[in-house]
Design an enzyme around this catalytic site. Structure first.
Site, short mmCIF file in Angstrom:
data_model
loop_
_atom_site.label_atom_id
_atom_site.label_comp_id
_atom_site.label_asym_id
_atom_site.label_seq_id
_atom_site.Cartn_x
_atom_site.Cartn_y
_atom_site.Cartn_z
CG ASP A 1 -10.58 -7.79 0.98
OD1 ASP A 1 -11.46 -7.47 1.20
OD2 ASP A 1 -10.04 -8.59 0.50
CG HIS B 1 -14.06 -7.95 -1.17
ND1 HIS B 1 -12.78 -8.09 -1.09
CD2 HIS B 1 -14.39 -8.04 -2.51
CE1 HIS B 1 -12.09 -8.07 -2.01
NE2 HIS B 1 -13.31 -7.94 -2.94
CB SER C 1 -11.36 -9.48 -5.58
OG SER C 1 -11.15 -8.04 -5.29
#
Length: 1423
Positions: free
Chosen positions: A149, A218, A524
């Site tokens: 990620d 994220h 996600s």
């Protein structure tokens, strides 16, 4: 990129294009770029030797070892062999020719795609669960989750290692330091971290941390969701408060930063991260990344090493065929909601409503001025003083993709913030997207907006007070629902797979971002939920393979909510979820720990199918390489012609001695048999293989239908796999004969084998549209069908030969005018009037006739559809050839021209026309006009005088709350298709044989491989074009792209990625493209898109519509053969030839404006869907000020010729024609009786027994808000058995109790569901049961008995008393009670059922039922 304001995604380019642009890497030579060279399995155990072999290979071509070493950016040496290197295009081509090289491809980038969610899944830490998965696994202790990620924020409390033991001894990874990331940033929680920036232009990394540290948030969010430690008292400004933790809170984290804010996730970095993770010793790989590109090389090797690989499915929903990472060896995850919502109270004067928001400010002390901002475009905001005010906005026709719809909200909020507005209330469909904005923003549904707008327009000083959002948690919230943004199947690349595999919480998830906690949404967020559960399963079952873990998750998933409601899928139109929305269903962690049986796969089988998926990957050793033969926990057959047999093997992991029985739910139109149907396991028999045979029951070209196969062992285990089957017929494939007459003859022969008559087969094909009205064609009625439009009297459809005198009761007149004399009326057109008073003269100067003559063609078209005379050999340039006629071909027509090209249909004119029609003596009023305005005043009086009034339902579908003309006393008509389409064959290249991969077996392509034939749909009627044309490729066919490219004389392929929420706008988009291409002198256009029913002739330009399957083939061909890439246009020499011979095929869809009504939502609309004689595909044209929208459909008179038009305007006269026939047969029937007969006898399945579907994005099973009672059945309507009649006085009583009447309401209970309509809609069922009464009148056999058959809406108890009705000569009417009670306390959506009175086999009298169970009166359903 994920942020608090947007979905955590960058919209992934559709797979029909080059998924993304090549990543231009930093290099000394601008002609070089980063390529990935894949060599397959490692040939050396020592990683250093693998790397050395890479150097040797490259140096043999470069002639220098030093240059080879400098060119290689990454060496993939642990899980597989390969490297990423800076190469010129010519050098890449040379490497690709080497025998040991499997693949050479440019590196491209993919995008990256939240306290309560784990409790919702049953993993509740606060409750004692001695047998629960969380405790059985010791919270995942010892399992290592690798997260690829954007990195991690190590100081977050979610990564505190307090209470964690030593780092597992088997760990071989490192803690790579860098900017603001030291060796101390790793701990016993974060046991390793790496980062990858090789091959990336340094200028693109400005502002980034050159280390594993996460600058975007994220990666921190996803890592804490998967394995975050326990953190108490977490919230987002008080919202969502609770204990934050990951799914496996004691698991360890290995961080691989391969994604960057401005770069995305380059293939080369992702490959290297996976390769390192395999070496480091991770147990689970979690990748919340976008579309699968080159990383499938690495993921298959990871799976082969025993590592489950979990991918996000993408955020391009609810559009079909957008699923990403659709590989058989990975777990692909969809996103769904949890049982939490954030209602926000809105107070308007003395009224209240509720929206949803993330508003966390203090309660406002006073009210704020409220204004209507319409669409809140930049122009409207700039022209309005919005400072200090709250603005009501409507997102109009939202884009198909939920991500784009969310972007609209933030664009509006930004504009309003700049204009110093106080906030915004925005109407939107149920997208499940909540976020904070730059101003206060509250979401409401469209029904609520209509009521707020009525308040704003009626109040002299409208105000609103907004309270902070509150938390509602638990079973009263309807959950889960598949999130609107979640990408949907079927897979374009692998239609023999059901993807996604599973769904998990991904909407509004609260997790760590830097030092705080924020809500994010996206697949996600769903992906790490599955990764966390996989880690728990790995801890409990360390020897399970990745396939076994995947099987356990899929086969134990649930398909209903905790309240027993079927799981729904959100979108512009909410629908019941199917396997292409959620795979096996919603993840159920506790059941997954004890699945009973598993479908295991030897990794060698993955490689066998992998090598058959691409010619470049080596030889295929499988005789039958269809992916449905792989032992997956699902079966997808995309090309079922007659029968297909597949085998599956299950392994017992439950009780040693157990017996399982097969329970089959066959997909509609398919017979599924399982042999053996009983499996017995013991200590020696742990594995069983069984056969599943799929047999087509119908010969029809269909879409996918769904079923399931479940193995049950008597109560403890239920092992369910989803089934998806698409029926496929041979005559949609390649032509078997060059002679068109022979092709037609083969169609006749095929159909005659079923009909047993060659003559009947030929007639059925040519005149197939006529069967909707058979039995009535011979009826000669003297009824009048009243048309609110002009007419072209010379059309052959209005020939009066064979007609008798004008009925003596006719009192109308023939009003003359410009080019319309008294002689233009005849015994067919018995009267004509026109209405231009009150219209500004400049609006009538643009080619209008000041007379009843029709200058547009719309009125002529609808009049001929309702009552046109028989006209032989009618066609549109040979298409749709046959006999044209109206539904009541001997009915008379009275024409009332109230609609004009520019002025539209003014209320005053419509009112006067209806008033005149009542005096003239018409029997049926047909109004193909839009919008509920003043004409309801006149229409109720017309009905009171016994005139049946038929309205079109509007063309704003498939958006909910968009139905027009929703009045209880009129018949409101939706639009549907008939069994006719216009396939157009496309040939690529010089009859090349390589078009699709051998494994693909796409339904529309399977018969077309040998000569590279593809199919689309068009109304092209020119001669066969034998010449090849250049093919140009434009991503969106935007004017800026087309104008910069030479497209003259070329065919242009358009990838239409901006599909709007409604199909009218889609048609307008096509019109703009065609207009631009015509100006640029292009030869034609091929548009790849979804089935929105937008098909129209493009005059001198060839325009062909294809689906994304076919679009992908053309795109791939363009990429293979293309010589250059210039401003998003590929130009190719001599690549396209079109065989444009249209052929007949069978399809069935239903598409139209959709209920429920925004104003009268206690009445049900539409009443019926009408396909009828000519109606083909989606109806989408209505006379209105917005003009004409293109589509495909009805062949009828348009001035002197016959043309195709589409719209509920076209379905309306079909119902009007049938109503005229019924009026002739039953002259004493009231309008309510005619309506009842039509509704109660309508059918809800097609001729093959398939449920009728509603077109849109996505397609769904039709419900009463799509088609009312169903599709019209004229023959059955002539003898309905019972009718629900209404005294016109009752209409007036209820009318005076609505907000549109100024007279006092005299009813004690004026709920519209008490009106004796042939439907029941209860929009607000609470704890107290609701009883409604209905009366039926026997119009069938005098002595008859009817029994009630109840199909209760899910979540509702429905009883009928009495349930038996006996009629005789003295008892012709019965009254009965229908009582509704909720089975659960929940804030729900509408669910549907029916009440059918069965009269011993002759009559079935069915009415649709719609019920919404609620808790709050003013709730807005935007979840």
């Amino acid at each position: 990129m994920a942020s608090q304001h947007f979905l955590s995604s960058i919209c992934l380019f559709l797979l029909i294009t080059l998924n993304s642009f090549p990543l231009e890497a930093f290099a000394d030579k601008p002609s070089t770029k980063l390529y990935i060279v894949y060599l397959g399995e490692r040939r050396h155990e020592d990683p250093d030797l693998v790397t050395a072999s890479h150097h040797d290979l490259l140096s043999s071509l470069l002639g220098s070892m030093e240059e080879a070493v400098n060119s290689i950016v990454y060496s993939y040496r642990h899980g597989f062999s390969g490297f990423a290197a800076m190469l010129t295009e010519s050098l890449a081509d040379q490497i690709a020719e080497l025998p040991e090289v499997i693949s050479v491809k440019p590196s491209r980038s993919v995008p990256i795609h939240t306290t309560r969610s784990w409790e919702f899944l049953g993993l509740n830490y606060n409750q004692h669960q001695p047998t629960g998965l969380l405790r059985k696994s010791n919270f995942g202790d010892g399992v290592i989750i690798g997260v690829v990620d954007t990195g991690i924020w190590p100081e977050s409390r979610s990564f505190d290692d307090h209470g964690h033991g030593p780092v597992p001894s088997r760990w071989k990874g490192i803690c790579q330091t860098g900017e603001l990331f030291s060796i101390h940033s790793c701990n016993r929680k974060i046991i390793g971290a790496r980062w990858y920036a090789g091959g990336i232009d340094p200028s693109l990394l400005a502002g980034e941390y050159k280390s594993p540290r996460d600058s975007q948030g994220h990666g921190t969010h996803t890592a804490s969701t998967a394995a975050g430690s326990f953190v108490r008292n977490v919230s987002f400004h008080g919202l969502g408060s609770g204990t934050a933790r990951g799914g496996a809170p004691r698991a360890r984290l290995a961080i691989y930063k391969a994604c960057w804010v401005d770069v995305g996730c380059p293939d080369a970095t992702v490959l290297k991260a996976i390769d390192d993770a395999i070496h480091d010793g991770v147990d689970i790989l979690s990748l919340s990344l976008g579309g699968q590109l080159n990383p499938y090389y690495a993921s298959i090797h990871a799976a082969a090493k025993g590592i489950p690989v979990v991918f996000a499915g993408g955020n391009d929903g609810p559009v079909p065929q957008t699923i990403a990472n659709d590989l058989p060896w990975v777990i692909t995850v969809a996103a769904s909601s949890i049982d939490r919502s954030f209602p926000t109270a809105l107070t308007f004067g003395d009224n209240q409503a509720s929206g949803q928001s993330m508003f966390y400010g203090s309660k406002q002390d006073g009210s704020i001025e409220l204004i209507d901002g319409g669409s809140c475009s930049a122009e409207s905001i700039n022209c309005t003083n919005v400072a200090g005010k709250i603005v009501l906005c409507d997102d109009g026709e939202p884009p198909a993709r939920a991500v784009a719809a969310d972007g609209y909200l933030h664009d509006v909020a930004k504009r309003l913030n700049e204009a110093k507005a106080a906030g915004v209330i925005v109407a939107r469909p149920p997208l499940g997207l909540l976020s904070t904005c730059q101003v206060l923003c509250v979401n409401v549904d469209r029904g609520r907006r209509a009521r707020i707008l009525a308040y704003v327009t009626s109040s002299s000083s409208p105000v609103v007070r907004v309270s902070p959002a509150s938390n509602i948690v638990g079973s009263q919230v309807m959950a889960p629902r598949v999130a609107a943004f979640s990408s949907r199947g079927p897979s374009v690349l692998f239609p023999e797979l059901i993807k996604p595999d599973i769904t998990a919480p991904g909407a509004t998830i609260l997790a760590a971002v830097r030092d705080s906690y924020e809500f994010l949404s996206g697949t996600s967020m769903a992906c790490p939920h599955v990764s966390g559960v996989a880690a728990l399963l790995k801890a409990v079952h360390p020897h399970w393979s990745p396939a076994a873990i995947k099987s356990a998750l899929v086969t134990t998933a649930h398909t209903t909510t905790a309240n027993g409601f079927p799981i729904e899928a959100n979108g512009g139109v909410r629908k019941l979820a199917d396997p292409f929305d959620f795979g096996g269903g919603q993840i159920n962690p506790n059941r997954a720990s004890d699945p009973g049986l598993i479908y295991d796969v030897d990794p060698k089988d993955y490689f066998k199918y992998f090598h058959c998926s691409d010619d470049a990957l080596g030889s295929c050793d499988l005789v039958d390489h269809h992916l449905y033969h792989l032992n997956l926990p699902s079966i997808s057959i995309p090309d079922l012609k007659t029968s297909v047999t597949v085998f599956r093997t299950v392994t017992n992991v439950g009780d040693t001695n157990s017996t399982y029985m097969a329970v089959v739910q066959s997909p509609p139109g398919v017979k599924v048999t399982v042999e053996p149907s009983l499996l017995q396991f013991n200590c020696t028999q742990k594995v069983h293989t069984f056969m599943v045979k799929f047999t087509s029951l119908q010969m029809v070209q269909g879409g996918f239908t769904f079923g399931s196969l479940t193995w049950v062992d008597g109560g403890k285990h239920s092992v369910r796999i989803p089934l998806a089957v698409r029926l496929y017929i041979v005559y949609l494939g390649e032509r078997q004969h060059e002679d068109p007459d022979n092709v037609t003859a083969s169609h006749h022969h095929m159909l005659s084998s079923l009909l047993r008559s060659e003559e009947e087969a030929a007639n059925s094909i040519v005149y197939s549209y006529k069967h909707g009205f058979s039995g009535f064609a011979a009826m000669l009625t003297q009824s009048q069908a009243h048309r609110i439009a002009g007419i072209w009297p010379e059309s052959r459809s209005f020939d009066d030969r064979g007609y008798g005198p004008v009925p003596s009761r006719w009192r109308g007149k023939c009003q003359v005018g410009e080019e319309f004399s008294i002689h233009n009326c005849n015994r067919k057109i018995v009267g004509a009037r026109w209405y231009a008073e009150g219209i500004d003269r400049p609006w009538l100067m643009d080619g209008e006739y000041m007379s009843p003559r029709d200058s547009i063609g719309h009125g002529t078209h609808t009049a001929s559809t309702a009552a046109g005379s028989f006209v032989g050999n009618a066609s549109f340039h040979g298409l749709g050839a046959g006999t044209a006629r109206g539904g009541a071909p001997r009915a008379r027509l009275a024409i009332y021209k109230v609609c004009w090209r520019i002025a539209g249909c003014p209320d005053a004119a419509v009112l006067k026309a209806i008033d005149d029609a009542m005096d003239d003596g018409v029997d049926v009023l047909s109004l193909s006009i839009s919008g509920l305005l003043s004409p309801y005043f006149a229409s109720i009086h017309a009905v009171a005088k016994g005139i049946t009034v038929v309205f079109s339902g509007g063309n704003d579908g498939p958006i909910p709350h968009s139905v027009h003309n929703d009045l209880p006393w009129v018949i409101t008509v939706a639009a549907s298709s008939v069994d006719r389409s216009f396939p157009t064959v496309i040939t690529l290249g010089d009859n090349q044989t390589v078009v699709v991969r051998p494994h693909s077996s796409r339904a529309v392509l399977n018969m077309l491989l040998t000569k590279s034939l593809l199919q689309g749909q068009s109304l092209f009627y020119g001669s066969k074009d034998d010449g090849f044309k250049e093919l140009a490729f434009s991503f969106s066919c935007a004017a800026v792209d087309l104008n910069s490219t030479d497209v003259a004389g070329k065919m242009v392929l358009c990838a239409d990625i901006t599909v709007p929420g409604g199909s009218v706008a889609a048609g307008q988009n096509l019109s703009f493209v065609v207009r631009n291409l015509r100006q640029l002198k292009a030869a034609g256009v091929i548009v790849a898109g979804y089935p929105l029913g937008v098909l129209a002739p493009c005059e001198d330009l060839i325009c062909v519509l294809v689906d994304y399957d076919v679009g992908l083939q053309i795109s791939n061909y363009a990429q293979r053969e293309g010589s250059r890439f210039d401003s998003c246009i590929f130009v190719l020499p001599n690549t396209l030839r079109l065989f444009l011979k249209n052929r007949w095929c069978q399809q069935w869809q239903i598409r139209h404006g959709e209920g429920e009504s925004s104003i009268h939502h206690r009445g049900k609309h539409s009443d019926v869907a009408e396909g009828g004689r000519f109606l083909v595909e989606r109806a989408q044209f209505i006379v209105s000020r917005t003009g004409e929208a293109p589509g495909v459909g009805i062949l009828a008179a348009a001035n002197t010729s016959y043309q195709f038009m589409s719209g509920t305007s076209m379905s309306c006269p079909h119902v009007s024609g049938v109503a005229a026939l019924l009026k002739a047969l039953h002259p004493q029937w009231s309008p309510a009786a005619v309506k009842s007969a039509l509704v109660t006898t309508a059918y809800t399945t097609n001729a093959y027994g398939f449920p009728i579907e509603a077109e849109g994005v996505p397609r769904k099973l039709a419900d009463p808000f799509d088609f009312g009672g169903g599709h019209i059945d004229p023959n059955r309507a002539a003898d309905p058995g019972l009718v629900y009649d209404v005294d016109p006085k009752d209409y007036f009583e209820y009318f005076h109790c609505t907000s549109i009447s100024s007279k006092p309401c005299e009813l004690v209970n004026h709920r519209l569901y008490h009106l004796n309509l042939p439907s029941i809609s209860i929009p607000d069922l609470k704890n107290t049961p609701v009883t409604v009464w209905r009366s039926v009148t026997n119009v069938g056999d005098a002595n008859s008995t009817y029994e009630a058959i109840v199909q209760s809406p899910p979540g509702v108890s429905m009883t009928v008393e009495p349930s038996l009705l006996r009629f005789n000569s003295s008892r012709t009417t019965h009254t009965f009670a229908v009582t509704f009670a909720p089975l659960h306390v929940v804030q729900g959506d509408f669910t549907f059922g029916s009440l059918t009175w069965c009269g011993g086999g002759k009559h079935t009298v069915r009415i649709p039922i719609a019920v919404r169970v609620i808790i709050q009166d003013f709730f807005s359903d935007v979840s």
